[in-house]
Enzyme design. Sequence first.
Site, PDB file in Angstrom:
ATOM      1  N   GLY A 132      36.510  84.007  30.600  1.00 46.82           N
ATOM      2  CA  GLY A 132      35.956  83.779  31.934  1.00 46.82           C
ATOM      3  C   GLY A 132      35.895  82.295  32.210  1.00 46.82           C
ATOM      4  O   GLY A 132      36.643  81.765  33.038  1.00 46.82           O
ATOM      5  N   SER A 133      35.052  81.590  31.443  1.00 49.73           N
ATOM      6  CA  SER A 133      34.865  80.152  31.691  1.00 49.73           C
ATOM      7  C   SER A 133      36.159  79.365  31.484  1.00 49.73           C
ATOM      8  O   SER A 133      36.451  78.434  32.230  1.00 49.73           O
ATOM      9  CB  SER A 133      33.791  79.599  30.750  1.00 49.73           C
ATOM     10  OG  SER A 133      32.585  80.288  30.929  1.00 49.73           O
ATOM     11  N   HIS A 338       2.505  86.261  41.644  1.00 45.93           N
ATOM     12  CA  HIS A 338       2.255  87.603  42.181  1.00 45.93           C
ATOM     13  C   HIS A 338       1.594  88.538  41.162  1.00 45.93           C
ATOM     14  O   HIS A 338       1.292  89.690  41.492  1.00 45.93           O
ATOM     15  CB  HIS A 338       3.569  88.255  42.660  1.00 45.93           C
ATOM     16  CG  HIS A 338       3.986  87.851  44.045  1.00 45.93           C
ATOM     17  ND1 HIS A 338       4.473  86.603  44.347  1.00 45.93           N
ATOM     18  CD2 HIS A 338       3.997  88.548  45.213  1.00 45.93           C
ATOM     19  CE1 HIS A 338       4.771  86.551  45.629  1.00 45.93           C
ATOM     20  NE2 HIS A 338       4.480  87.710  46.184  1.00 45.93           N
ATOM     21  N   GLU A 363      31.254  81.496  38.940  1.00 52.22           N
ATOM     22  CA  GLU A 363      31.873  80.308  39.566  1.00 52.22           C
ATOM     23  C   GLU A 363      31.542  79.036  38.779  1.00 52.22           C
ATOM     24  O   GLU A 363      31.267  77.986  39.351  1.00 52.22           O
ATOM     25  CB  GLU A 363      31.502  80.205  41.052  1.00 52.22           C
ATOM     26  CG  GLU A 363      32.124  81.359  41.834  1.00 52.22           C
ATOM     27  CD  GLU A 363      31.834  81.345  43.309  1.00 52.22           C
ATOM     28  OE1 GLU A 363      31.968  80.280  43.928  1.00 52.22           O
ATOM     29  OE2 GLU A 363      31.508  82.418  43.845  1.00 52.22           O
ATOM     30  N   SER A 366      26.310  77.165  34.219  1.00 50.73           N
ATOM     31  CA  SER A 366      25.607  75.863  34.261  1.00 50.73           C
ATOM     32  C   SER A 366      26.156  74.891  33.217  1.00 50.73           C
ATOM     33  O   SER A 366      26.294  73.692  33.479  1.00 50.73           O
ATOM     34  CB  SER A 366      24.114  76.079  34.035  1.00 50.73           C
ATOM     35  OG  SER A 366      23.569  76.757  35.142  1.00 50.73           O
ATOM     36  N   GLU A 367      26.502  75.420  32.045  1.00 47.39           N
ATOM     37  CA  GLU A 367      27.024  74.540  30.984  1.00 47.39           C
ATOM     38  C   GLU A 367      28.347  73.909  31.440  1.00 47.39           C
ATOM     39  O   GLU A 367      28.625  72.741  31.137  1.00 47.39           O
ATOM     40  CB  GLU A 367      27.252  75.334  29.688  1.00 47.39           C
ATOM     41  CG  GLU A 367      25.981  75.832  29.018  1.00 47.39           C
ATOM     42  CD  GLU A 367      25.389  77.082  29.662  1.00 47.39           C
ATOM     43  OE1 GLU A 367      25.972  77.599  30.633  1.00 47.39           O
ATOM     44  OE2 GLU A 367      24.327  77.536  29.202  1.00 47.39           O
TER      45      GLU A 367
HETATM   46  C1  LIG Z   1      27.849  89.089  39.295  1.00 43.93           C
HETATM   47  C2  LIG Z   1      29.145  88.497  38.872  1.00 43.93           C
HETATM   48  C3  LIG Z   1      30.198  88.414  39.786  1.00 43.93           C
HETATM   49  C4  LIG Z   1      31.425  87.904  39.390  1.00 43.93           C
HETATM   50  N1  LIG Z   1      32.475  87.876  40.277  1.00 43.93           N
HETATM   51  C5  LIG Z   1      33.698  87.408  39.878  1.00 43.93           C
HETATM   52  C6  LIG Z   1      34.825  87.468  40.765  1.00 43.93           C
HETATM   53  O1  LIG Z   1      34.712  87.891  41.916  1.00 43.93           O
HETATM   54  N2  LIG Z   1      36.020  87.035  40.305  1.00 43.93           N
HETATM   55  C7  LIG Z   1      36.185  86.569  39.043  1.00 43.93           C
HETATM   56  O2  LIG Z   1      37.301  86.186  38.696  1.00 43.93           O
HETATM   57  N3  LIG Z   1      35.141  86.511  38.163  1.00 43.93           N
HETATM   58  C8  LIG Z   1      33.904  86.939  38.567  1.00 43.93           C
HETATM   59  N4  LIG Z   1      32.836  86.898  37.688  1.00 43.93           N
HETATM   60  C9  LIG Z   1      33.038  86.430  36.339  1.00 43.93           C
HETATM   61  C10 LIG Z   1      32.430  85.069  36.095  1.00 43.93           C
HETATM   62  O3  LIG Z   1      33.151  84.081  36.763  1.00 43.93           O
HETATM   63  C11 LIG Z   1      32.361  84.880  34.595  1.00 43.93           C
HETATM   64  O4  LIG Z   1      31.380  85.759  34.094  1.00 43.93           O
HETATM   65  C12 LIG Z   1      32.020  83.445  34.217  1.00 43.93           C
HETATM   66  O5  LIG Z   1      33.105  82.601  34.501  1.00 43.93           O
HETATM   67  C13 LIG Z   1      31.680  83.339  32.731  1.00 43.93           C
HETATM   68  O6  LIG Z   1      32.696  83.910  31.988  1.00 43.93           O
HETATM   69  P1  LIG Z   1      32.399  84.982  30.830  1.00 43.93           P
HETATM   70  O7  LIG Z   1      31.483  86.020  31.382  1.00 43.93           O
HETATM   71  O8  LIG Z   1      33.678  85.408  30.264  1.00 43.93           O
HETATM   72  O9  LIG Z   1      31.581  84.154  29.785  1.00 43.93           O
HETATM   73  P2  LIG Z   1      32.204  83.115  28.732  1.00 43.93           P
HETATM   74  O10 LIG Z   1      33.279  82.319  29.337  1.00 43.93           O
HETATM   75  O11 LIG Z   1      32.472  83.850  27.477  1.00 43.93           O
HETATM   76  O12 LIG Z   1      30.959  82.173  28.513  1.00 43.93           O
HETATM   77  C14 LIG Z   1      29.745  82.682  27.931  1.00 43.93           C
HETATM   78  C15 LIG Z   1      28.700  81.598  28.024  1.00 43.93           C
HETATM   79  O13 LIG Z   1      29.097  80.494  27.226  1.00 43.93           O
HETATM   80  C16 LIG Z   1      28.618  79.306  27.780  1.00 43.93           C
HETATM   81  N5  LIG Z   1      29.746  78.388  28.005  1.00 43.93           N
HETATM   82  C17 LIG Z   1      30.904  78.663  28.619  1.00 43.93           C
HETATM   83  N6  LIG Z   1      31.688  77.566  28.667  1.00 43.93           N
HETATM   84  C18 LIG Z   1      31.005  76.582  28.071  1.00 43.93           C
HETATM   85  C19 LIG Z   1      31.261  75.219  27.792  1.00 43.93           C
HETATM   86  N7  LIG Z   1      32.400  74.629  28.190  1.00 43.93           N
HETATM   87  N8  LIG Z   1      30.326  74.498  27.139  1.00 43.93           N
HETATM   88  C20 LIG Z   1      29.166  75.072  26.733  1.00 43.93           C
HETATM   89  N9  LIG Z   1      28.855  76.350  26.959  1.00 43.93           N
HETATM   90  C21 LIG Z   1      29.760  77.104  27.622  1.00 43.93           C
HETATM   91  C22 LIG Z   1      27.909  79.666  29.090  1.00 43.93           C
HETATM   92  O14 LIG Z   1      26.508  79.803  28.865  1.00 43.93           O
HETATM   93  C23 LIG Z   1      28.495  81.013  29.419  1.00 43.93           C
HETATM   94  O15 LIG Z   1      27.640  81.794  30.234  1.00 43.93           O
HETATM   95  C24 LIG Z   1      31.599  87.413  38.077  1.00 43.93           C
HETATM   96  C25 LIG Z   1      30.522  87.466  37.174  1.00 43.93           C
HETATM   97  C26 LIG Z   1      29.320  87.995  37.552  1.00 43.93           C
HETATM   98  C27 LIG Z   1      28.192  88.024  36.544  1.00 43.93           C
END
Ligand SMILES: Cc1cc2nc3c(=O)[nH]c(=O)nc-3n(C[C@H](O)[C@H](O)[C@H](O)COP(=O)(O)OP(=O)(O)OC[C@H]3O[C@@H](n4cnc5c(N)ncnc54)[C@H](O)[C@@H]3O)c2cc1C
Length: 383
Positions: A132-133, A338, A363, A366-367
């Site tokens: 994702g990230s 509350h 999108e 925070s990290e």
């Molecule tokens: C409600 C919701 C709607 C969404 N809608 C869409 C959509 O419409 N289209 C789409 O493509 N995606 C969508 N997403 C996916 C979203 O963009 C991803 O969940 C997000 O990018 C994080 O990717 P991941 O879940 O694979 O977590 P990972 O990439 O595995 O990351 C897990 C955690 O690791 C930490 N982390 C990540 N990178 C770093 C870094 N560089 N340094 C330090 N810590 C880090 C963060 O705490 C992160 O939350 C949606 C997600 C949610 C929850």
Amino acid sequence: MTKPGMDLDWPFFDTRHRMLGRELESWAAANLGPSHGDDVEAEVRALVSKLGHAGFLGLTIADGALDVRSLAIARSTLSYHSGLADFAFAMQGLGSGAISLFGTARQRAQYLSQVASGQSIAAFAMTEPATGSDAAIISTTATRDGDDYIINGEKTYISNGAIADVITLFARTGEADGARGISAFILPGDTPGLEVAERIEAIAPHPLARLTLTGVRLPSSAILGAPGEGFKVAMQTLTLFRVTVGAAALGFALRALDEAIVFSNNRKLGLGTLADNAVTQANLAEMATAIDASALLIARAAWAQDKGDGDNRRAAAMAKLHATEEAQRVIDMAVQLHGGMGVTKGSMVESLYREIRALRIYEGASEVQRVIIARDLLKEHAA
Ligand SMILES: Cc1cc2nc3c(=O)[nH]c(=O)nc-3n(C[C@H](O)[C@H](O)[C@H](O)COP(=O)(O)OP(=O)(O)OC[C@H]3O[C@@H](n4cnc5c(N)ncnc54)[C@H](O)[C@@H]3O)c2cc1C
């Protein structure tokens, strides 16, 4: 006396923004209410249609540059009244944003007016089960076959995934390794080979889906921008909408503060009310100050984006980071204030508590925002 939040009299805004703020606020107050949560897909369809009829979805499309200040005002106003209405509005923009920014005249003419009228629902498909990230390592492939591309892979957490008519899809076309080998495509929602594999239930119900793509055939005219430039398309679209995620968080936080003020004014404590208590007052002051700081960061980032010169990634990242993290804190304080009511299902602050959580993850978590800010600072220092 100004209320906490974005003051549209600030010099960041123009007359059209003040008019939009007033018009949308009175429309939202009259037309939006709490989500029922049992069929969010139907609710989002209805909200998209309602927002389209009222003319507000016109803000989510453009011939080139989107007005980020208008998007931010719209999102903070909508999220104050309804998280799902904000979601419906935002996804029309995020889902079609790459077409507005990078589409050819023909692509824009084919898709955008239907997004603006609410006849077409839009989605943005980047995330995959394994990443994702780090979007640079997506593995969905688009392989050239004559004048077409054949796409295979899986996308997950796709907002509107199961109900979208038009999807901005990112897939690996292999011009180079990593980020430089990705292209962006316009994928119609009814294309053969595109299936909804799973509907994902989130703590704040929204339409979310996992999609599979098996032998999906798209013509090369479906590419957005140039082949191999999909990562750039995605990052520019996300940077622009990142500010508006902060704005949605701002609307949630403002609502929490208003709820907290009403509650503490009415709740008896000792001989007076909760609001007479100094600890409560300190909390309310902290909440309002956090909200105003977010509002200023959002206004600055949106204004900088609209001005269009220079690299605004740092300002956008700061706005999203601060507004989402602080909104979580403000809402948590409102829940605490509350008491038992704060964790009772169906209370406004309970639903805000669930709504805000995902904004700190999607999108760009925070990290990731912190990494963007720090890298930019260090680059500036090295230059
Ligand atoms: C409600 C919701 C709607 C969404 N809608 C869409 C959509 O419409 N289209 C789409 O493509 N995606 C969508 N997403 C996916 C979203 O963009 C991803 O969940 C997000 O990018 C994080 O990717 P991941 O879940 O694979 O977590 P990972 O990439 O595995 O990351 C897990 C955690 O690791 C930490 N982390 C990540 N990178 C770093 C870094 N560089 N340094 C330090 N810590 C880090 C963060 O705490 C992160 O939350 C949606 C997600 C949610 C929850």
